[in-house]
Design an enzyme around this catalytic site. Structure first.
Site, PDB file in Angstrom:
ATOM      1  N   ASP A 109     -36.796 -12.778   0.599  1.00  0.00           N
ATOM      2  CA  ASP A 109     -37.113 -13.654   1.736  1.00  0.00           C
ATOM      3  C   ASP A 109     -36.436 -14.988   1.426  1.00  0.00           C
ATOM      4  O   ASP A 109     -36.064 -15.262   0.276  1.00  0.00           O
ATOM      5  CB  ASP A 109     -38.644 -13.792   1.810  1.00  0.00           C
ATOM      6  CG  ASP A 109     -39.080 -14.959   2.643  1.00  0.00           C
ATOM      7  OD1 ASP A 109     -38.689 -15.022   3.819  1.00  0.00           O
ATOM      8  OD2 ASP A 109     -39.784 -15.833   2.104  1.00  0.00           O
ATOM      9  N   ASP A 129     -37.140 -18.678   3.257  1.00  0.00           N
ATOM     10  CA  ASP A 129     -38.008 -19.874   3.261  1.00  0.00           C
ATOM     11  C   ASP A 129     -39.289 -19.644   2.461  1.00  0.00           C
ATOM     12  O   ASP A 129     -40.043 -18.733   2.753  1.00  0.00           O
ATOM     13  CB  ASP A 129     -38.355 -20.252   4.706  1.00  0.00           C
ATOM     14  CG  ASP A 129     -37.129 -20.760   5.443  1.00  0.00           C
ATOM     15  OD1 ASP A 129     -36.775 -20.190   6.480  1.00  0.00           O
ATOM     16  OD2 ASP A 129     -36.489 -21.706   4.945  1.00  0.00           O
ATOM     17  N   GLU A 139     -40.177 -25.313   3.672  1.00  0.00           N
ATOM     18  CA  GLU A 139     -40.921 -25.538   4.916  1.00  0.00           C
ATOM     19  C   GLU A 139     -41.169 -27.023   5.204  1.00  0.00           C
ATOM     20  O   GLU A 139     -41.220 -27.417   6.379  1.00  0.00           O
ATOM     21  CB  GLU A 139     -42.230 -24.745   4.948  1.00  0.00           C
ATOM     22  CG  GLU A 139     -42.042 -23.250   5.108  1.00  0.00           C
ATOM     23  CD  GLU A 139     -41.328 -22.822   6.390  1.00  0.00           C
ATOM     24  OE1 GLU A 139     -41.096 -23.668   7.290  1.00  0.00           O
ATOM     25  OE2 GLU A 139     -40.964 -21.638   6.474  1.00  0.00           O
ATOM     26  N   GLY A 190     -38.788 -20.139  14.329  1.00  0.00           N
ATOM     27  CA  GLY A 190     -38.920 -21.519  14.804  1.00  0.00           C
ATOM     28  C   GLY A 190     -39.062 -21.622  16.310  1.00  0.00           C
ATOM     29  O   GLY A 190     -39.895 -22.380  16.823  1.00  0.00           O
ATOM     30  N   HIS A 246     -34.367 -26.208  19.536  1.00  0.00           N
ATOM     31  CA  HIS A 246     -34.268 -25.479  18.264  1.00  0.00           C
ATOM     32  C   HIS A 246     -32.864 -25.586  17.672  1.00  0.00           C
ATOM     33  O   HIS A 246     -32.697 -25.669  16.446  1.00  0.00           O
ATOM     34  CB  HIS A 246     -34.652 -24.004  18.455  1.00  0.00           C
ATOM     35  CG  HIS A 246     -34.797 -23.290  17.149  1.00  0.00           C
ATOM     36  ND1 HIS A 246     -33.851 -22.421  16.675  1.00  0.00           N
ATOM     37  CD2 HIS A 246     -35.758 -23.374  16.191  1.00  0.00           C
ATOM     38  CE1 HIS A 246     -34.236 -21.969  15.485  1.00  0.00           C
ATOM     39  NE2 HIS A 246     -35.385 -22.533  15.167  1.00  0.00           N
ATOM     40  N   ARG A 247     -31.869 -25.649  18.542  1.00  0.00           N
ATOM     41  CA  ARG A 247     -30.493 -25.794  18.023  1.00  0.00           C
ATOM     42  C   ARG A 247     -30.346 -27.161  17.309  1.00  0.00           C
ATOM     43  O   ARG A 247     -29.773 -27.264  16.221  1.00  0.00           O
ATOM     44  CB  ARG A 247     -29.484 -25.698  19.179  1.00  0.00           C
ATOM     45  CG  ARG A 247     -28.081 -25.250  18.717  1.00  0.00           C
ATOM     46  CD  ARG A 247     -27.181 -24.901  19.894  1.00  0.00           C
ATOM     47  NE  ARG A 247     -27.797 -23.899  20.762  1.00  0.00           N
ATOM     48  CZ  ARG A 247     -27.602 -23.860  22.087  1.00  0.00           C
ATOM     49  NH1 ARG A 247     -26.849 -24.762  22.678  1.00  0.00           N
ATOM     50  NH2 ARG A 247     -28.166 -22.936  22.822  1.00  0.00           N
ATOM     51  N   LYS A 288     -32.811 -28.767  15.936  1.00  0.00           N
ATOM     52  CA  LYS A 288     -33.610 -28.665  14.709  1.00  0.00           C
ATOM     53  C   LYS A 288     -32.821 -27.988  13.596  1.00  0.00           C
ATOM     54  O   LYS A 288     -32.842 -28.415  12.438  1.00  0.00           O
ATOM     55  CB  LYS A 288     -34.904 -27.897  15.026  1.00  0.00           C
ATOM     56  CG  LYS A 288     -35.781 -27.614  13.845  1.00  0.00           C
ATOM     57  CD  LYS A 288     -35.500 -26.223  13.277  1.00  0.00           C
ATOM     58  CE  LYS A 288     -36.278 -26.026  11.996  1.00  0.00           C
ATOM     59  NZ  LYS A 288     -35.946 -24.724  11.368  1.00  0.00           N
ATOM     60  N   THR A 310     -35.600 -16.660   9.280  1.00  0.00           N
ATOM     61  CA  THR A 310     -34.920 -17.928   9.517  1.00  0.00           C
ATOM     62  C   THR A 310     -33.551 -17.738  10.152  1.00  0.00           C
ATOM     63  O   THR A 310     -32.960 -16.655  10.087  1.00  0.00           O
ATOM     64  CB  THR A 310     -34.813 -18.723   8.199  1.00  0.00           C
ATOM     65  OG1 THR A 310     -34.764 -20.105   8.478  1.00  0.00           O
ATOM     66  CG2 THR A 310     -33.598 -18.313   7.388  1.00  0.00           C
TER      67      THR A 310
HETATM   68  C1  XBP Z   1     -39.776 -18.551   7.640  1.00  0.00           C
HETATM   69  C2  XBP Z   1     -39.857 -18.733   9.081  1.00  0.00           C
HETATM   70  C3  XBP Z   1     -38.774 -19.502   9.770  1.00  0.00           C
HETATM   71  C4  XBP Z   1     -38.733 -20.936   9.253  1.00  0.00           C
HETATM   72  C5  XBP Z   1     -38.041 -21.834  10.245  1.00  0.00           C
HETATM   73  O1  XBP Z   1     -38.786 -17.590   7.456  1.00  0.00           O
HETATM   74  O2  XBP Z   1     -40.766 -18.208   9.710  1.00  0.00           O
HETATM   75  O3  XBP Z   1     -39.094 -19.494  11.140  1.00  0.00           O
HETATM   76  O4  XBP Z   1     -40.074 -21.415   9.133  1.00  0.00           O
HETATM   77  O5  XBP Z   1     -36.726 -21.377  10.446  1.00  0.00           O
HETATM   78  P1  XBP Z   1     -38.806 -16.620   6.144  1.00  0.00           P
HETATM   79  P2  XBP Z   1     -36.201 -21.157  11.950  1.00  0.00           P
HETATM   80  O6  XBP Z   1     -40.024 -16.983   5.305  1.00  0.00           O
HETATM   81  O7  XBP Z   1     -38.881 -15.203   6.711  1.00  0.00           O
HETATM   82  O8  XBP Z   1     -37.515 -16.920   5.427  1.00  0.00           O
HETATM   83  O9  XBP Z   1     -36.571 -22.396  12.726  1.00  0.00           O
HETATM   84  O10 XBP Z   1     -34.718 -20.955  11.816  1.00  0.00           O
HETATM   85  O11 XBP Z   1     -36.933 -19.937  12.450  1.00  0.00           O
HETATM   86 MG    MG Z   2     -40.989 -17.024   3.595  1.00  0.00          MG
END
Ligand code: XBP
Ligand code: MG
Length: 258
Positions: A9, A11, A18, A52, A81-82, A84, A122
């Site tokens: 994974d 994030d 985060e 997101g 979101h873009r 962000k 993500t």
């Molecule tokens: C974590 C998420 C993502 C990020 C934000 O992803 O849920 O949505 O919080 O990124 P993971 P985006 O733990 O599966 O890596 O805004 O690009 O979604």
């Molecule tokens: Mg994660």
């Protein structure tokens, strides 16, 4: 069955990102003239929604705006979101740092000929920004498969992202191990049949990780031994590839990885 690939994974697992996402969301809201501000407690709640764009939509739901305003806000989400994502890339380019032990284990796996993959909710641009700022240019090439963001319709805790990663690797779940930081992610990896290592962060530490085969405060390192209470299942003071191979093999023998 021998261990052939590690699926990470992004994030919270590769890096504790985060807080940077939270800052990027708030900066994007300001850029788009929205008087929204997600403080840490609010973001901790919103993190239960993976993705997101989906997170912003859920927040709009919670506002209970009149239909016309609600529709106008929803129409803005892709653009917000873009912005962000751009802002997150700028933050991570300055401050990106992998979690303890991640680079070491990635390199150990590469040195032993194991393959690497990413399975994340993500946005792909976030991964490029993070890997380039931490492992340097070319790091994207370390991964044989990257299943990210909107490449699957059903996001975590659905297993789709992990099933797609296994398909791209051409490997069965029994030959791989997944690394996650959240209960949603562990559920997704376990539903795909993967032996799963959980390394919770500040944002997820209170979540339920009972489905994971191994829960550690981090992967640890030769210089950062894991505390005794945090590594009961380990025979070594941090998770190295040899120990992971041993635990994975033991789980197959015991039938626990199924
Ligand atoms: C974590 C998420 C993502 C990020 C934000 O992803 O849920 O949505 O919080 O990124 P993971 P985006 O733990 O599966 O890596 O805004 O690009 O979604
Ligand atoms: Mg994660």
């Amino acid at each position: 069955m021998t261990l052939e690939a590690l699926i990470f994974d992004v994030d919270g697992t590769l890096a504790d990102t985060e807080e940077f996402h939270r800052q990027a969301f708030n900066a994007a809201f300001r850029e788009h003239g929205l008087d929204w501000h997600w403080n840490r407690p609010a973001y901790g709640e919103l993190l239960h929604t993976t993705g997101g764009k989906e997170r912003i939509l859920r927040y709009i739901d919670s506002l209970g705006e009149p239909a016309e305003r609600d529709a106008a806000l929803r129409a803005q989400v892709p653009l917000v979101h873009r912005s962000k994502t751009r802002l997150f890339g700028e933050i991570v380019a300055r401050t990106g740092k992998l979690r303890t032990g991640v680079e070491r284990l990635l390199r150990e796996a590469r040195d032993k000929g194991l393959r690497l993959a990413l399975a994340s909710t993500t946005t792909p641009a976030n991964v490029e920004a993070l890997l380039n700022s931490t492992l340097g240019d070319g790091a994207l090439g370390w991964f044989d498969a990257m299943v990210l963001g909107d490449q699957v319709v059903n996001k975590k805790p659905a297993p789709d992202v992990y099933l797609a990663a296994l398909a791209r690797l051409g490997l069965s779940a029994q030959r791989c191990v997944a690394f996650e930081d959240s209960s949603h992610g562990v559920k997704a990896a376990r539903a795909a049949g993967l032996y799963t290592v959980a390394t919770p962060t500040f944002w997820t530490v209170d979540q339920n990780f009972s489905a994971a085969q191994l829960v550690l405060p981090s992967l640890g390192d030769p210089e950062h031994h894991l505390p005794d209470e945090g590594r009961r299942a380990l025979r070594v003071p941090y998770l190295d590839l040899a120990e992971l191979v041993r635990l994975h093999a033991a789980s197959l023998t015991e039938g626990k990885a199924a």
